[in-house]
Design an enzyme around this catalytic site. Structure first.
Site, PDB file in Angstrom:
ATOM      1  N   GLU A 269       9.114  42.966  48.243  1.00 52.12           N
ATOM      2  CA  GLU A 269       9.577  43.093  46.836  1.00 52.12           C
ATOM      3  C   GLU A 269       8.630  43.712  45.861  1.00 52.12           C
ATOM      4  O   GLU A 269       9.090  44.421  44.972  1.00 52.12           O
ATOM      5  CB  GLU A 269       9.359  41.551  46.232  1.00 52.12           C
ATOM      6  CG  GLU A 269      10.136  41.127  44.979  1.00 52.12           C
ATOM      7  CD  GLU A 269      10.337  39.692  44.655  1.00 52.12           C
ATOM      8  OE1 GLU A 269       9.936  38.852  45.365  1.00 52.12           O
ATOM      9  OE2 GLU A 269      10.580  39.663  43.381  1.00 52.12           O
ATOM     10  N   HIS A 295       7.821  36.409  73.712  1.00 54.83           N
ATOM     11  CA  HIS A 295       8.839  35.866  74.635  1.00 54.83           C
ATOM     12  C   HIS A 295      10.178  36.208  73.850  1.00 54.83           C
ATOM     13  O   HIS A 295      11.090  35.682  74.320  1.00 54.83           O
ATOM     14  CB  HIS A 295       8.864  34.321  74.786  1.00 54.83           C
ATOM     15  CG  HIS A 295       7.465  34.208  75.488  1.00 54.83           C
ATOM     16  ND1 HIS A 295       7.238  33.940  76.993  1.00 54.83           N
ATOM     17  CD2 HIS A 295       6.119  33.688  74.976  1.00 54.83           C
ATOM     18  CE1 HIS A 295       5.989  33.807  77.286  1.00 54.83           C
ATOM     19  NE2 HIS A 295       5.475  33.541  76.002  1.00 54.83           N
ATOM     20  N   LYS A 405      19.853  37.976  39.835  1.00 55.33           N
ATOM     21  CA  LYS A 405      19.657  36.396  39.129  1.00 55.33           C
ATOM     22  C   LYS A 405      20.529  36.644  38.044  1.00 55.33           C
ATOM     23  O   LYS A 405      21.629  35.582  37.757  1.00 55.33           O
ATOM     24  CB  LYS A 405      18.241  36.480  38.501  1.00 55.33           C
ATOM     25  CG  LYS A 405      17.061  36.001  39.632  1.00 55.33           C
ATOM     26  CD  LYS A 405      15.770  35.590  38.728  1.00 55.33           C
ATOM     27  CE  LYS A 405      14.751  35.385  39.506  1.00 55.33           C
ATOM     28  NZ  LYS A 405      13.625  34.975  39.040  1.00 55.33           N
TER      29      LYS A 405
HETATM   30  O1  PA5 Z   1       7.729  37.695  42.815  1.00 55.42           O
HETATM   31  C1  PA5 Z   1       8.534  37.486  42.103  1.00 55.42           C
HETATM   32  O2  PA5 Z   1       8.355  37.635  40.582  1.00 55.42           O
HETATM   33  C2  PA5 Z   1       9.853  36.627  42.441  1.00 55.42           C
HETATM   34  O3  PA5 Z   1      10.151  36.449  43.815  1.00 55.42           O
HETATM   35  C3  PA5 Z   1       9.740  35.339  41.527  1.00 55.42           C
HETATM   36  O4  PA5 Z   1       8.517  34.599  42.128  1.00 55.42           O
HETATM   37  C4  PA5 Z   1      11.034  34.324  42.044  1.00 55.42           C
HETATM   38  O5  PA5 Z   1      11.967  35.135  41.676  1.00 55.42           O
HETATM   39  C5  PA5 Z   1      10.950  33.036  41.226  1.00 55.42           C
HETATM   40  O6  PA5 Z   1      10.827  33.367  39.774  1.00 55.42           O
HETATM   41  P1  PA5 Z   1      10.234  32.350  38.915  1.00 55.42           P
HETATM   42  O7  PA5 Z   1       9.033  32.002  39.219  1.00 55.42           O
HETATM   43  O8  PA5 Z   1      10.358  32.865  37.535  1.00 55.42           O
HETATM   44  O9  PA5 Z   1      11.311  31.131  39.082  1.00 55.42           O
END
Ligand code: PA5
Length: 419
Positions: A269, A295, A405
């Protein structure tokens, strides 16, 4: 300590550090120059120093004596780090249940087996707007409200310090709450109350965790030759330049079995992006586990395409549990420990990979404990941040995730159903 073993990597790392010195210095300089700027999202560097928050989390945990089950509701960065650390370090003082999904049957099954009087619901979202988290929270909140007049004692909110619907809700209802600092993004938040709270309830050593992460910070400031995250970032970068587009993360530790999923999120990410020249960049982090994957996936790692860099993570010490004589076991194994076997397996995997021309190195931890996991996670955050600089991408945003989202909400708003 956290060590690096590169004897079978097939790269002259010292020479590469010399050749890439200027680029590495620019990467580190560029990153640190932004520290403190609003929106830089570099607040994760300061989390290990925040012992005040640690004490507040500890006081909160000590003030509640009813908790037998902790329901941690959050997704992505609001869940994976907490899960990785708590599964490895928790002493089982409470049962922690992770709700990072919206699948009806497991939600109902979990509710069926919980006693609201003994349950604490921890809702975690930096933005306070994530659909999966808010829907699951609504379900658990409704259940608590219907079951308990003093439901407020059974809810704790971890979210942005000032903004968002969850912060407003916590303030309006006077609920216990903790902040995720403004400059800390989801996948860099494991050492904030996001992870500290479940760890406190399950009995982990929070002080040691943060001390380990502080050590990672110190190492990241050292000269190249002693700078572990600059070295591993450089190895990752060189492998990428060779066309190795997959980075395997493979701890030899059952306790660390959820760490690869945390690393996959952090790496993919943060780094899978369009760079400043408009080019798509990034490598794909692939989770694996030793010895189980000896394995399974190791067959592919050895004989499949040479498109991978394989990172093994190995503890150097564990309790000396001896293997008794048993059916089918060769005599020479009698008296050897389980750790001997684990380490022999990791070494053999590294050897087999190197012999096939694959690139592999090993990160060593003196032992699997809070100090070393704090160090490891913070080290990997530094590595990711340095790679972001080398690859010319912002390692702290996630436009692709945000789009998902938004599209989901738009589809639901239009009344959309599958298919
Ligand atoms: O790393 C990130 O920013 C995302 O993966 C968020 O952690 C994830 O989308 C959840 O978002 P939030 O903490 O706003 O609910």
């Amino acid at each position: 300590m956290l060590g690096l073993k590169v004897d079978r990597l097939g790269l002259d790392l010292d020479r590469a550090l010399g050749e890439w010195g200027e680029a590495l210095e620019a990467a580190r300089g560029g990153l640190l120059a932004r520290k403190g700027l609003p929106g830089s999202l570099l607040g994760w560097m300061d989390l290990p120093e925040d012992t005040e928050t640690l004490r507040a989390v500890r006081r909160y945990q000590e003030s509640l004596d009813f908790v037998e089950d902790l329901v941690h509701i959050g997704i992505g960065g609001s869940s994976l780090g907490a899960m990785a650390l708590e599964e490895a370090l928790g002493e089982g003082r409470v049962r922690v249940h992770y709700v990072d999904h919206v699948e009806p049957t497991p939600l109902r099954l979990l509710l069926d087996r919980l006693d609201p009087r003994r349950t604490l619901v921890h809702v975690v979202s930096k933005s306070g707007t994530t659909l999966e988290t808010l829907s699951a929270f609504a379900l658990f909140l409704d259940w608590l409200k219907k079951s308990l007049p003093d439901w407020k004692r059974h809810v704790v909110v971890t979210t942005d310090p000032t903004r968002g619907p969850l912060r407003r809700f916590a303030e309006e209802e006077g609920l216990a709450s903790f902040p995720i600092p403004e400059e800390v993004g989801g996948r860099y938040s494991a050492l904030s109350p996001v992870g500290l709270l479940p760890l406190a309830f399950s009995g982990a050593d929070l002080e040691a965790l943060l001390a380990g992460a502080r050590m990672a910070n110190r190492v990241a400031g050292r000269p190249f030759g002693e700078n572990l995250p600059l070295k591993t970032a450089l190895i990752q970068h060189l492998a990428y330049l060779e066309g190795r587009t997959i980075t395997v993360f493979m701890p030899y530790s059952a306790r660390m079995r959820h760490v690869p999923a945390w690393f996959v999120q952090l790496h993919d990410e943060s780094l899978g992006k369009v760079d400043r020249q408009g080019q798509r960049v990034g490598t794909t982090a692939l989770p694996a586990l030793g010895p189980q994957d000896q394995h399974a996936q190791v067959q592919l790692f050895r004989e499949g395409p040479k498109d991978k860099l394989i990172v093994l993570v190995l503890p150097l010490w564990d309790e000396p549990l001896a293997i008794p004589q048993g059916p089918g076991l060769p005599g020479f194994l009698a008296g050897r420990t389980f750790l001997d076997v684990l380490q022999a397996e990791a070494e053999s995997t590294e050897e087999a990979l190197a012999e096939a021309g694959q690139r592999a190195y090993t990160l060593t931890l003196d032992r699997v404990d809070a100090y070393h996991l704090g160090w490891l996670l913070q080290h990997l955050m530094w590595q990711t941040a340095f790679l972001g600089e080398l690859w010319g991408v912002n390692a702290f945003d996630q436009p692709g995730v945000e789009l998902g989202k938004r599209l989901t909400l738009e589809r639901l708003e239009k009344g959309g159903r599958f298919p």
